[in-house]
Design an enzyme around this catalytic site. Sequence first.
Site, PDB file in Angstrom:
ATOM      1  N   GLU A  73      -2.722   7.574   7.813  1.00  0.00           N
ATOM      2  CA  GLU A  73      -3.613   8.401   6.994  1.00  0.00           C
ATOM      3  C   GLU A  73      -4.511   9.226   7.901  1.00  0.00           C
ATOM      4  O   GLU A  73      -4.870   8.785   8.989  1.00  0.00           O
ATOM      5  CB  GLU A  73      -4.544   7.504   6.145  1.00  0.00           C
ATOM      6  N   HIS A  81     -15.514  -5.715   7.142  1.00  0.00           N
ATOM      7  CA  HIS A  81     -14.739  -5.581   5.909  1.00  0.00           C
ATOM      8  C   HIS A  81     -15.092  -6.642   4.870  1.00  0.00           C
ATOM      9  O   HIS A  81     -14.335  -6.913   3.943  1.00  0.00           O
ATOM     10  CB  HIS A  81     -13.242  -5.548   6.198  1.00  0.00           C
ATOM     11  N   LYS A 135       0.816  -1.228   0.000  1.00  0.00           N
ATOM     12  CA  LYS A 135       0.000   0.000   0.000  1.00  0.00           C
ATOM     13  C   LYS A 135       0.842   1.267   0.000  1.00  0.00           C
ATOM     14  O   LYS A 135       0.437   2.282  -0.571  1.00  0.00           O
ATOM     15  CB  LYS A 135      -0.968   0.003   1.184  1.00  0.00           C
ATOM     16  N   ARG A 176      -7.569  -8.030  -9.762  1.00  0.00           N
ATOM     17  CA  ARG A 176      -8.237  -9.291 -10.098  1.00  0.00           C
ATOM     18  C   ARG A 176      -9.666  -9.000 -10.545  1.00  0.00           C
ATOM     19  O   ARG A 176     -10.119  -7.865 -10.442  1.00  0.00           O
ATOM     20  CB  ARG A 176      -8.322 -10.159  -8.830  1.00  0.00           C
TER      21      ARG A 176
HETATM   22  C1  MV4 Z   1     -10.154   4.200   6.056  1.00  0.00           C
HETATM   23  C2  MV4 Z   1     -11.322   4.645   6.688  1.00  0.00           C
HETATM   24  C3  MV4 Z   1     -11.348   5.952   7.133  1.00  0.00           C
HETATM   25  N1  MV4 Z   1     -10.274   6.732   6.953  1.00  0.00           N
HETATM   26  N2  MV4 Z   1      -9.111   5.027   5.906  1.00  0.00           N
HETATM   27  C4  MV4 Z   1     -11.346  -0.385   5.691  1.00  0.00           C
HETATM   28  C5  MV4 Z   1     -10.844  -1.415   4.731  1.00  0.00           C
HETATM   29  C6  MV4 Z   1      -9.693  -0.811   4.039  1.00  0.00           C
HETATM   30  N3  MV4 Z   1      -9.666  -1.150   2.651  1.00  0.00           N
HETATM   31  C7  MV4 Z   1      -9.844   0.651   4.236  1.00  0.00           C
HETATM   32  N4  MV4 Z   1     -10.816   0.837   5.253  1.00  0.00           N
HETATM   33  C8  MV4 Z   1     -11.048   2.081   5.741  1.00  0.00           C
HETATM   34  N5  MV4 Z   1     -10.040   2.936   5.591  1.00  0.00           N
HETATM   35  C9  MV4 Z   1      -9.175   6.278   6.349  1.00  0.00           C
HETATM   36  N6  MV4 Z   1      -8.120   7.058   6.203  1.00  0.00           N
HETATM   37  C10 MV4 Z   1     -12.386   3.757   6.834  1.00  0.00           C
HETATM   38  C11 MV4 Z   1     -12.242   2.462   6.367  1.00  0.00           C
HETATM   39  C12 MV4 Z   1     -13.368   1.610   6.583  1.00  0.00           C
HETATM   40  C13 MV4 Z   1     -14.085   1.071   5.512  1.00  0.00           C
HETATM   41  C14 MV4 Z   1     -13.738   1.329   4.198  1.00  0.00           C
HETATM   42  C15 MV4 Z   1     -14.442   0.790   3.163  1.00  0.00           C
HETATM   43  C16 MV4 Z   1     -15.541   0.002   3.423  1.00  0.00           C
HETATM   44  C17 MV4 Z   1     -15.920  -0.286   4.706  1.00  0.00           C
HETATM   45  C18 MV4 Z   1     -15.201   0.250   5.761  1.00  0.00           C
HETATM   46  C19 MV4 Z   1     -15.590  -0.032   7.068  1.00  0.00           C
HETATM   47  C20 MV4 Z   1     -14.873   0.477   8.104  1.00  0.00           C
HETATM   48  C21 MV4 Z   1     -13.753   1.282   7.855  1.00  0.00           C
END
Ligand code: MV4
Length: 505
Positions: A199, A234, A116, A291
Amino acid sequence: MFQKVLIANRGEIAVRIIRACHELGIKAVAIYSDVDRDALHVRYADEAYPCGPPPASESYLVSERVIEIAKNCGADAIHPGYGFLAENGDFADACAAAGITFIGPTGDVMRKMGDKVTARQTMEAAGVPIVPGTTERLSDKEAAAWAKKIGLPVMVKASAGGGGKGMRLVREDSELEQALARARSEAKSSFGDDGLYIEKFVDEPRHVEIQVLADSHGNTIHLFERECSIQRRHQKVIEEAPANRMTPELREKMGQAAVAAAKAVDYRGAGTCEFLVNPQGEFFFLEMNTRVQVEHAITEAITGIDIVKAMIRGAAGEPLGFEQKDLKISGHAIEARIYAEDPDNKFLPSPGEILVYRPAGGIGVRVDSGVYQGATVTVNYDPMVAKLVTWGIDRQEAIDRMRRALREFVVKGVKTSIPFHQQVMRHPKFIEGHYDTGFIETYMKDFAAAEVDPEVRRVAHTLAAIAAYRRDKHQAERASSIQTGGEGSPWKSFGRRSQMRGSLR
Ligand code: MV4
């Protein structure tokens, strides 16, 4: 074009890929673990070979064996599907070294996106907006300094992570030290890599992703967006295309960003750029999935493009055959992932034999599944039994069809998430189309499957009992004692099965 493609996967995605092969006139080869001998993907394939014991780590994940099978049967290419070896750059390299085409991007591209921190550097350089934060791996000391600089709340994330693993939210100064320690040890144990970055926390985000396709002739296009905000731990549960609260301007900007992201790494094949969108409509690159995804079918529904065939054709060196300007969004599609899981027991997997399976059908309904009546859902793999996709001329019609399809869909023997989906489809916030990634946590926390009408349950039990009885190996022996209600009677048998499995409720 390829003559023969090996599908290094199982379940609904293996079936999906086999169908694409057959439409292209390609022979499809299945592999199967010991518990998958009678699986649906094996039945659909032209040839099938065993790949090892039930645990994926001893079968579907053994890259040397998969490549050996491909060589022995004369396959020109391997399609990895999703999960398993799909985002393993070393596997892609090993395929190439063995003279077999890996249907996907190169190993280098997968590694670049899999890390990442590297992905964030690449995206920043390409002018794709990333979540404000660091683009280097950080020591604990550096992380503390950056947290101060960025301002709390922040997210601590694992560089090797994705999908929420090794991720910690830090709201207060006092939480930082422990969050770093925990994220590091989780990253180390999950990925063997304890690299972390930070972040800025994006509050009330939506998860919107853009599907991209790229050929080897310089054409890179996007197939618009999917809304994937409805997730539990997730894990995506419901997706829709197009996304809610999009404007033509935002769609244009996000589409261009995704294409720029793909071009920046000379991407080939199908990929997805995941973004967070905040309530102000600002968007930030999160990660790129290299993918085909579970939810690709909703994009196929609104664009008419067969994404899996495009992947195969592209890997064979053919041009895409269409341009961005040829594409438009037509109608609306929703996917409900039907899992064999128990809504009354923390959504834990509910393995077992599928005694009754009657999928929905009719206009605007697509069911992609890897099971059939009599098949068994084991604990070895993902418990998704079917993807139910509905399409409508507009969002309301897609919802109406989803509700209708969910009521048609019958699965007995294992518990499923169907009742959960039914509740979501009736939820005012879902119907409004105004929700974010907190939807399940906020509105569905107290979900409990509604009590079933006793009469409906009685009929279902009878059907399940008959289905179970019909398959019994000792049918003849039992038949002789049916009249007497003796040992072989289906009614006795039902009572026993019900107690043994507790799965007919
Ligand atoms: C975040 C976020 C808020 N702020 N990053 C969760 C999975 C990963 N791919 C990234 N995720 C998140 N990153 C920042 N800077 C909130 C999430 C997140 C989330 C993102 C997408 C779909 C569902 C989620 C559920 C909880 C938190």
